[in-house]
Scaffold this motif. Structure first.
Motif, PDB file in Angstrom:
ATOM      1  N   ASN A   1       0.856  -1.290   0.201  1.00  0.00           N
ATOM      2  CA  ASN A   1      -0.010   0.030   0.167  1.00  0.00           C
ATOM      3  C   ASN A   1       0.921   1.173  -0.226  1.00  0.00           C
ATOM      4  O   ASN A   1       1.071   1.920   0.852  1.00  0.00           O
ATOM      5  N   ARG A   2       1.420   1.546  -1.037  1.00  0.00           N
ATOM      6  CA  ARG A   2       2.572   2.657  -1.439  1.00  0.00           C
ATOM      7  C   ARG A   2       1.878   4.013  -1.682  1.00  0.00           C
ATOM      8  O   ARG A   2       0.890   4.054  -2.363  1.00  0.00           O
ATOM      9  N   PHE A   3       2.633   4.955  -1.314  1.00  0.00           N
ATOM     10  CA  PHE A   3       2.060   6.177  -1.428  1.00  0.00           C
ATOM     11  C   PHE A   3       3.385   7.045  -2.317  1.00  0.00           C
ATOM     12  O   PHE A   3       4.423   6.647  -2.198  1.00  0.00           O
TER      13      PHE A   3
ATOM     14  N   ALA B   1      11.922  16.611  -6.282  1.00  0.00           N
ATOM     15  CA  ALA B   1      11.773  15.436  -5.256  1.00  0.00           C
ATOM     16  C   ALA B   1      11.009  14.523  -6.011  1.00  0.00           C
ATOM     17  O   ALA B   1       9.830  14.801  -6.696  1.00  0.00           O
ATOM     18  N   GLU B   2      11.189  13.199  -5.905  1.00  0.00           N
ATOM     19  CA  GLU B   2      10.328  11.924  -6.127  1.00  0.00           C
ATOM     20  C   GLU B   2      10.652  10.946  -5.187  1.00  0.00           C
ATOM     21  O   GLU B   2      11.676  10.576  -5.168  1.00  0.00           O
ATOM     22  N   ALA B   3       9.509  10.573  -4.610  1.00  0.00           N
ATOM     23  CA  ALA B   3       9.780   9.695  -3.500  1.00  0.00           C
ATOM     24  C   ALA B   3       8.325   8.485  -3.522  1.00  0.00           C
ATOM     25  O   ALA B   3       7.537   8.837  -3.872  1.00  0.00           O
ATOM     26  N   THR B   4       8.929   7.282  -3.044  1.00  0.00           N
ATOM     27  CA  THR B   4       7.815   6.341  -2.678  1.00  0.00           C
ATOM     28  C   THR B   4       7.928   5.728  -1.314  1.00  0.00           C
ATOM     29  O   THR B   4       9.104   5.965  -0.683  1.00  0.00           O
TER      30      THR B   4
ATOM     31  N   GLY C   1      12.007  19.321   1.244  1.00  0.00           N
ATOM     32  CA  GLY C   1      12.612  20.192   1.828  1.00  0.00           C
ATOM     33  C   GLY C   1      11.886  21.687   2.307  1.00  0.00           C
ATOM     34  O   GLY C   1      12.399  22.715   2.577  1.00  0.00           O
ATOM     35  N   ARG C   2      10.939  21.405   2.875  1.00  0.00           N
ATOM     36  CA  ARG C   2       9.838  22.225   3.565  1.00  0.00           C
ATOM     37  C   ARG C   2       9.153  21.685   4.460  1.00  0.00           C
ATOM     38  O   ARG C   2       8.755  20.365   4.629  1.00  0.00           O
ATOM     39  N   THR C   3       8.440  22.543   5.380  1.00  0.00           N
ATOM     40  CA  THR C   3       7.414  21.893   6.344  1.00  0.00           C
ATOM     41  C   THR C   3       6.325  21.349   5.456  1.00  0.00           C
ATOM     42  O   THR C   3       5.987  21.849   4.298  1.00  0.00           O
ATOM     43  N   SER C   4       5.692  20.301   5.887  1.00  0.00           N
ATOM     44  CA  SER C   4       4.670  19.740   4.931  1.00  0.00           C
ATOM     45  C   SER C   4       3.818  19.074   5.866  1.00  0.00           C
ATOM     46  O   SER C   4       3.966  18.471   6.904  1.00  0.00           O
ATOM     47  N   ASN C   5       2.274  18.754   5.273  1.00  0.00           N
ATOM     48  CA  ASN C   5       1.371  18.041   5.758  1.00  0.00           C
ATOM     49  C   ASN C   5       1.542  16.785   4.837  1.00  0.00           C
ATOM     50  O   ASN C   5       0.884  16.545   3.883  1.00  0.00           O
ATOM     51  N   GLY C   6       2.088  15.671   5.720  1.00  0.00           N
ATOM     52  CA  GLY C   6       2.222  14.407   4.693  1.00  0.00           C
ATOM     53  C   GLY C   6       0.942  13.712   4.573  1.00  0.00           C
ATOM     54  O   GLY C   6       0.851  13.177   3.385  1.00  0.00           O
ATOM     55  N   TRP C   7      -0.002  14.051   5.250  1.00  0.00           N
ATOM     56  CA  TRP C   7      -1.336  13.489   5.018  1.00  0.00           C
ATOM     57  C   TRP C   7      -1.974  13.604   3.537  1.00  0.00           C
ATOM     58  O   TRP C   7      -2.699  12.955   3.069  1.00  0.00           O
TER      59      TRP C   7
ATOM     60  N   HIS D   1      -1.820   8.125  -3.052  1.00  0.00           N
ATOM     61  CA  HIS D   1      -1.884   6.897  -3.629  1.00  0.00           C
ATOM     62  C   HIS D   1      -1.853   6.996  -5.007  1.00  0.00           C
ATOM     63  O   HIS D   1      -2.004   8.025  -5.647  1.00  0.00           O
ATOM     64  N   SER D   2      -1.592   5.639  -5.819  1.00  0.00           N
ATOM     65  CA  SER D   2      -1.569   5.628  -7.337  1.00  0.00           C
ATOM     66  C   SER D   2      -2.949   6.202  -7.991  1.00  0.00           C
ATOM     67  O   SER D   2      -3.034   6.223  -9.217  1.00  0.00           O
ATOM     68  N   ASP D   3      -3.967   5.827  -7.369  1.00  0.00           N
ATOM     69  CA  ASP D   3      -5.260   6.362  -7.705  1.00  0.00           C
ATOM     70  C   ASP D   3      -5.604   7.679  -7.650  1.00  0.00           C
ATOM     71  O   ASP D   3      -6.801   8.171  -7.897  1.00  0.00           O
ATOM     72  N   GLY D   4      -4.903   8.413  -7.042  1.00  0.00           N
ATOM     73  CA  GLY D   4      -4.918   9.854  -6.560  1.00  0.00           C
ATOM     74  C   GLY D   4      -5.242  10.394  -5.492  1.00  0.00           C
ATOM     75  O   GLY D   4      -5.353  11.418  -5.143  1.00  0.00           O
ATOM     76  N   ARG D   5      -5.993   9.419  -4.570  1.00  0.00           N
ATOM     77  CA  ARG D   5      -6.302   9.668  -3.229  1.00  0.00           C
ATOM     78  C   ARG D   5      -5.399   9.863  -2.359  1.00  0.00           C
ATOM     79  O   ARG D   5      -3.970   9.518  -2.500  1.00  0.00           O
ATOM     80  N   THR D   6      -5.422  11.218  -1.433  1.00  0.00           N
ATOM     81  CA  THR D   6      -4.353  11.443  -0.549  1.00  0.00           C
ATOM     82  C   THR D   6      -4.192  10.241   0.447  1.00  0.00           C
ATOM     83  O   THR D   6      -5.411   9.598   0.722  1.00  0.00           O
ATOM     84  N   MET D   7      -3.234  10.248   1.458  1.00  0.00           N
ATOM     85  CA  MET D   7      -2.908   9.435   2.155  1.00  0.00           C
ATOM     86  C   MET D   7      -4.165   9.660   3.314  1.00  0.00           C
ATOM     87  O   MET D   7      -4.735   8.647   4.059  1.00  0.00           O
TER      88      MET D   7
END
Length: 893
Positions: A7-9, A16-19, A88-94, A99-105
């Motif tokens: 279940n990856r995001f 920046a590019e990350a999984t 490299g900045r403050t972020s709301n990771g949620w 997700h690959s279907d476009g939904r946020t975590m």
């Protein structure tokens, strides 16, 4: 709930590019991820630059072509911390991890609610509003003005501005000294007066003082903190100051974050707050007391449920799926929204919600079929209103407790009776222990066959052993629904007993069916049988020794110390040994019947009870009226002791026992009369002439007499001296050791019991030693009570009435014993509402209020440690069960 690595995001951003994927403890960024090298100016004063330097030094990050690359998988504390490192900045990771279907975590993990969905349906909304009005009218809630005053009082004493000015030992004592009633920890847990009533703002009572991570030990006065295994060890004052300073600084950091949280914060904002508190205030924000501190300063932004378990319980009772994870702040937005829907302050909303939805309970699955034969025992369970499990060769398991020692004993018994692999024996021991000792009255049970739920019930009674049934280990239930349905997600299919907690969808569906039940099915009346059990200990040995020496004994002590229980159990045991050479539980049914008899005038063991009108004619012989042909006449009848002696003389190879309960309530010289001479062991067999019948009478040597005596009624010093010479005496006093390290809803039972008796000895009067409360009031089936419902009944039905009698309308003394939360000294009454079902949290607070020091005792600490070990064992067993379930579900697929 731990997410699967599949279940990856992803983050796709400039440079920046990350999984990555979420874990139970945080969020993992996968090897090969590319992180932006530059840090935006607004983030340069945060922890981000220091964290990046650390990861570079550890080789987690390496520079490639103007950016940083992750050289291995790395777990961050939160999705936001991981996202910040990548971008490299403050972020709301949620919101940034997608997700690959476009939904946020946030959407995938149910943090963010769908747009337009309300928290409360119309019926629940009306229930809460109605109950809130009733509670305000009845004075069960503070007015809004009083609420504001209480919040202001707390902030004036412990707000950020106050704590920031404290240093050194003053800070340490002000924050963490339980013995100081002006300390923060005392106010958070025990303070209850006109200035501040902490129990109105969510309880953190129960458990030991280790929940604060630092405390002053009551026995030694030394400061203690947890070691690497969270076991308490002595620390220096300087180390204590360092911990208090860390806690203070994190409280200040958390308060600053909450100040910046907008009043109309979204669920995503609360998820980010959770991440920030985990990063900046982990040592306080993750604990109940830290959450309570923040909620008292920001009551409009946080709920006052200080346990993630309580938060998620209430959400599921509202038929809402809670967000994944176990943070204390991520659910707050839902409660803020729900309180706004009914127009109530948060404190009023949660108080009314507690009343409407009841106390915290758990959900369980119990299988209905035998594993080998697939025989269904559901009809028996349904008709007898119970759930049950097998393993009938194990016998009565009333002794089982949710402790490691008890589980090890049970596992050894399983290895003897049902030998298998150590893993299977461990799982069986865990399941049986859960069924007997961990399932509480009020918990909800599925009776299930595979993935099909046959009935939903609420547990209504303690464990009982019914040997006539193949599934002999049973718990009474009240059936709430007998409609068959399939669980939304398979859970616990390979277990006989399993807590339902892995998939909230199953609990929400259960609640939906309870709250909207099908038509009620009439059931036959249940047949409930009592429990029997014999266990030997030193008390039985003492009674046996006196009987062997003197042939008669009086077992005496305060009420509730087990005098009658031990007299009966020991007498039956000795009768079995003396007459059959076996223990009582090894006798055949016929032999047991010979001991107990089929009526009061037969059997090797007989019993009577003295009372003020009991006389010589009842005990030995006398004339009694009888009617023959309409004419009244008097005939000579033998009493119970004369009949027993006659039978004993006719069967010299048998040993006979008479139990005289409450022996001191009768007029003993009048009842025994001339018998006192012949009772002595060296005068047994010598005849005397009875004055009424003029018959020759002897007390045979094979007769034994056992009396019980309640010293709350009369001291043994007041007994006839001739009687005292002829009887031996065994004293049974309150014994806290039999309660061991049992904890009931966070109350260390032994420490509370001993503290209660200490207050009785201090305040009742000169004979207070004989007026203490006995431990048997806190016992059930030979073991300490395990559930708050049982403790509540013992208080309501036994302990409080007894203390009221001792104090005889002196409610000031009664309040010094029971505490002012339980005793209303103005209206001269007991606050009976605290003893009602649903008031368990308030009851726990009231019981602990007179004795806060018991939370720092060895008993409280060791109880926490034992429960922690047991929970660890449960987790291992559950992991094994999960593996079995997965295998089973693969086969079903």
């Amino acid at each position: 709930m731990t997410s699967e690595p599949t279940n990856r995001f992803q983050i796709r951003a400039t440079e920046a590019e990350a999984t990555g994927y979420p874990t139970e403890g945080g969020f993992v960024v996968c090897e090969g991820a590319i992180a932006r090298k530059a840090i935006v100016p607004s983030a340069r004063t945060s922890n981000l630059p220091r964290e990046r330097e650390r990861l570079l030094a550890e080789g987690v990050l390496q520079e490639f072509d103007g950016h940083y690359r992750f050289m291995r998988d790395y777990e961050f504390d939160s999705p936001s911390a991981a996202s910040a490192m990548v971008q490299g900045r403050t972020s709301n990771g949620w919101k940034d991890w997608k997700h690959s279907d476009g939904r946020t975590m946030s959407e995938v993990r149910r943090v963010s609610r769908p747009v337009g969905v309300t928290m409360l349906d119309d019926a629940k909304r009306q229930q809460i509003m109605d109950r809130a009005r009733e509670m305000i009218d009845e004075g069960e809630m503070f007015t809004e003005a009083k609420l504001r005053q209480q919040y202001a009082t707390f902030a004036d004493r412990f707000g950020p501005d106050v704590l920031s000015d404290l240093e050194g030992e003053e800070l340490l004592n002000r924050m963490h000294d339980h013995s100081d009633q002006d300390s923060l920890v005392y106010w958070l847990e025990f303070k209850s007066d006109e200035d501040f009533d902490t129990k109105r703002f969510g309880s953190i009572a129960g458990g030991s003082a280790m929940k604060f991570r630092i405390f002053r030990r009551s026995e030694t006065g030394h400061w203690q903190a947890g070691d690497k295994k969270n076991k308490p060890v002595d620390i220096s004052v300087e180390e204590g100051i360092a911990i208090a300073t860390l806690h203070r600084d994190q409280l200040l950091a958390g308060a600053a974050l909450l100040s910046e949280l907008p009043d109309d914060a979204t669920d995503d904002d609360y998820a980010e707050l959770q991440d920030q508190l985990d990063e900046l205030a982990p040592d306080v924000g993750r604990l109940a007391w830290g959450h309570k501190y923040f909620s008292l300063l920001f009551p409009e932004k946080l709920d006052d449920y200080h346990s993630p378990e309580w938060q998620r319980f209430h959400l599921m009772k509202l038929l809402q799926l809670p967000p994944e994870g176990d943070g204390r702040y991520v659910c707050a937005g839902r409660f803020v929204s729900a309180a706004a829907e009914v127009g109530l302050p948060m404190n009023h909303f949660t108080a009314a919600l507690n009343e409407v939805q009841g106390r915290l309970h758990y959900y369980w699955r119990v299988g209905t079929s035998e594993g080998d034969t697939h025989t269904s025992h559901w009809p028996m369970m349904r008709d007898r209103e119970c759930v049950a499990v097998g393993w009938n060769e194990l016998g009565d398991l009333s002794w089982v407790e949710a402790k490691r020692e008890s589980k090890n004993k049970l596992k050894a018994l399983l290895a003897e009776k049902y030998p298998s692999t150590p893993q299977s024996e461990g799982r069986a021991a865990a399941e049986l222990s859960n069924f007997i000792a961990k399932i509480n009255e009020g918990d909800v049970i599925w009776a299930a066959n595979g993935a099909t739920v046959l009935g939903i019930g609420r547990v209504s009674g303690p464990y009982r052993h019914e040997p006539e049934f193949e599934f002999c280990h049973q718990r009474s239930v009240e059936w709430l629904s007998l409609e068959e349905w399939a669980t939304p997600i398979h859970e616990g299919l390979q277990s006989s007993v399993r807590e339902i907690k892995k998939y909230p969808e199953n609990i929400v569906e259960t609640e939906r069916r309870i709250q909207h039940p099908p038509p009620v099915v009439d059931l036959p009346e249940p047949v409930v049988r009592g429990l029997t059990g014999i266990r030997l200990d030193d008390t039985q040995g003492r009674i046996q020794s006196v009987l062997d020496r003197k042939s008669q004994v009086i077992v005496y002590g305060p009420p509730g110390t087990g005098k009658t229980y031990w007299s009966v159990e020991t007498t039956r045991e000795l009768a079995a040994i003396a007459n059959f050479g076996k223990r009582h539980n090894r006798l055949s049914d016929e032999q047991q019947t010979q001991i107990t008899g089929e009526n009061e005038s037969s059997g090797l063991v007989r019993m009577c009870c003295f009372h003020p009108s009991y006389g010589y004619e009842d005990f030995l012989e006398g004339y009694r009226p009888t009617t023959t042909g309409g004419n009244v006449s008097f005939e000579l009848r033998s009493g119970i002791f004369k009949k027993l002696c006659h039978d004993a003389a006719s069967n010299a190879d048998r040993h006979y026992f008479l139990i005289v309960d409450e022996i001191n309530r009768g007029d003993i010289p009048r009842i025994f009369g001339e018998l006192l001479t012949t009772l002595e062991k060296d005068k047994r067999g010598k005849p005397i002439t009875l004055p009424v019948s003029q018959e020759s009478f002897v007390v045979p040597k094979n007769v034994y007499l056992i009396g019980t005596m309640n010293t709350a009624d009369r001291s043994i010093t007041l007994l006839d001296s001739a009687l005292r010479r002829r009887f031996g005496f065994v004293e049974l006093m309150p014994d806290g050791k039999v309660l061991r390290d049992t904890k009931v809803s966070g109350i260390p039972l032994r420490a509370w019991f001993e503290s209660l008796n200490a207050r009785i000895r201090e305040h009742v009067g000169r004979d207070a030693r004989n007026l203490q409360i006995g431990h048997s009031y806190l016992m059930q089936s030979g073991s300490p009570i395990k559930e708050i419902a049982s403790l509540r009944r013992a208080l309501r039905d036994d302990i409080i009435p007894l203390l009221e009698e001792y104090c005889y309308e002196d409610y000031a003394t009664l309040a010094r014993i029971l505490g002012t939360d339980l005793v209303d000294t103005v209206n001269l009454t007991i606050r009976q509402s605290l003893l009602d079902a649903g008031q368990e949290e308030a009851l726990v607070q009231a019981l602990l209020a007179p004795c806060p020091e018991i939370m720092t005792t060895t008993e409280a600490i060791s109880s926490d440690e034992s429960e922690s070990e047991a929970e660890s064992d449960d987790e291992v067993a559950e992991e094994d069960n999960d593996l079995q379930d997965n295998d089973s579900e693969d086969e079903l697929s």
